[in-house]
Design an enzyme around this catalytic site. Structure first.
Site, mmCIF file in Angstrom:
data_model
loop_
_atom_site.group_PDB
_atom_site.id
_atom_site.type_symbol
_atom_site.label_atom_id
_atom_site.label_comp_id
_atom_site.label_asym_id
_atom_site.label_seq_id
_atom_site.Cartn_x
_atom_site.Cartn_y
_atom_site.Cartn_z
ATOM 1 N N SER A 168 0.828 -1.202 0.000
ATOM 2 C CA SER A 168 0.000 0.000 0.000
ATOM 3 C C SER A 168 0.867 1.259 0.000
ATOM 4 C CB SER A 168 -0.907 0.011 1.235
ATOM 5 O OG SER A 168 -1.544 1.261 1.376
ATOM 6 N N ASP A 312 -10.034 2.353 -5.413
ATOM 7 C CA ASP A 312 -11.265 2.664 -4.692
ATOM 8 C C ASP A 312 -12.485 2.807 -5.593
ATOM 9 O OD1 ASP A 312 -10.066 2.524 -2.236
ATOM 10 O OD2 ASP A 312 -9.788 4.685 -2.003
#
Length: 433
Positions: A168, A312
């Site tokens: 990430s 997302d």
């Protein structure tokens, strides 16, 4: 609001999108690390933002709500000391992965024990990249077999920090917040191609706004040179609109009648701005104006969607693909499995209950579009994930029969006013429990 019935109806109208949660975290943290008073306006309050506020307060930063200059939004007056100082021994990160990963390096530089706790899936989300760094730094840490609670105790030393590019981007950003405060210069070396690079670029942009200099050496394997002994400068700022939330309304317009998402910035560095390009490639009836994007109902076509830099928006784009002509392939989406839920499994499971044809792959999805629409008439679950809940709400427009959604309250994690906005553009819901 936990369980609701959603009656299929075509949405039409204008929605003022929330401010960017990603930029909100960054602005609040930079303001908290500055010596002096900053006012951060246009904040859309959510559980994740509240988590960041809690952790800052535990680091001796004053964070107070004050009246916003923007109707329906919040403003924060933040007074920092210029360097975090522990005023509590435990901090609650809620379910916010951004909060946890942004603050671990700062917590590891306090010189005293600090314990991070969390809830939901955050307890088990991966942190190995930080554990490897703390081992090399000889910073003490204690965890529950790699899970929260995590206690860190030590002082980071300036030097070389290595991270693989497929973890990430929050790990990179966390180091970028902490390293400028050290007594010497540091460098962050990305040892493989960096995914979600736009999120790191957002961090660098925010750091520059608050007076922090970082030299970014580009290329596939990035290297960031971070001078030490820097000081964050207090700054008044307004948080920009959130493209990841705007995506729900752009897709809603395509499936509905016509929806305008206002309050967006087309010069934004947010990777989720890619929703505009992707929907244009899918032949959506999309028009842009100053600060807004409007999408009208129309047929859409399949495409290949690379999720590497915009994870997302993948759940809501899966909804669009489910009713588009042809077969859409979503690739490079493996990291969606370690979000609030396994989003690849969740979207496959729940959309297929509604009559979609989604095939789950290890790193993506294959979606055979059903341009005639979905049958609906089923109970679906949000998997305690805000983006799954909102995506299914938009999908209801394409259904012939009402759907029942369990876990509707999960939207509070990032978008507490979602159902209010949904009904404002004609959405019909009935609270069941």
């Amino acid at each position: 609001m936990e369980k609701i019935k959603i009656i299929p109806t075509k949405l039409q109208g204008t929605v003022q999108v929330p401010s960017s949660k990603s930029m909100g975290h960054r602005e609040i943290i930079c303001a908290g690390l500055a010596a002096g008073t900053s006012i951060i306006d246009n904040i859309s309050m959510s559980k994740d933002i509240e988590a960041t506020m809690r952790v800052l307060r535990a680091m001796n930063v004053s964070v107070d709500e004050i009246p916003s200059m923007i109707e329906g939004r919040h403003a924060l007056q933040i007074m920092g000391t210029g360097h975090p100082i522990a005023s509590a021994d435990t901090v609650d990160c809620g379910e916010s992965g951004s909060t946890l990963r942004f603050f671990i390096p700062l917590g590891a530089n306090l010189g005293c024990p600090l314990t991070f706790i969390g809830h939901g899936k955050l307890v088990s989300r991966p942190l190995q990249a930080y554990y490897d760094i703390l081992d090399k730094q000889f910073v003490q840490y204690f965890n529950d077999n790699g899970k929260l609670p995590l206690t860190v105790n030590g002082l980071l030393m300036p030097g070389k920090y290595e991270l693989p590019g497929d973890v990430s981007s929050q790990f990179v950003s966390g180091l970028l917040f902490a390293l400028p405060l050290l007594k010497g210069d540091s460098e962050i070396i990305i040892t493989s191609p960096l995914e979600s690079s736009s999120y790191v670029d957002m961090t660098l942009n925010c750091l520059a706004k608050y007076g922090i200099k970082v030299e970014n050496e580009g290329g596939a394997h990035r290297r960031y040179l971070v001078p030490g002994k820097q000081r964050f400068k207090a700054q008044d700022s307004k948080v920009e609109g959130d493209w990841s939330q705007a995506a729900f309304w752009t897709v809603a317009g395509s499936l509905g009648e016509s929806v305008t998402a206002s309050g967006v910035d087309f010069t934004s560095l947010q990777g989720d701005k890619a929703v505009v390009d992707i929907m244009q490639r899918m032949c959506a009836a999309l028009t842009q104006d100053a600060g807004s994007v409007t999408v009208e109902h129309g047929a859409t076509k399949a495409t290949v969607i690379d999720a590497a830099n915009c994870p997302d928006i993948i759940p809501i784009l899966t909804v669009l693909a489910a009713v588009s002509e042809g077969t859409t392939h979503i690739i490079n989406a493996g990291r969606l499995r370690i979000k609030e839920c396994d989003r690849l499994a969740a979207m496959t499971s729940e959309l297929n209950k509604l009559g979609a044809r989604v095939i789950e792959e290890p790193e993506g999805l294959l979606i055979e579009g059903q341009p005639q629409g979905l049958r609906g008439g089923a109970e679906v679950d949000a998997w305690n994930d805000h983006r799954i809940a909102m995506s299914l709400a938009v999908a209801a427009q394409a259904c012939a029969e009402p759907i029942v959604l369990t876990g509707a309250g999960s939207v509070s994690k990032s978008y507490p006013d979602f159902w209010k906005d949904y009904t404002s553009v004609g959405g019909k819901i009935e609270v069941m429990a």
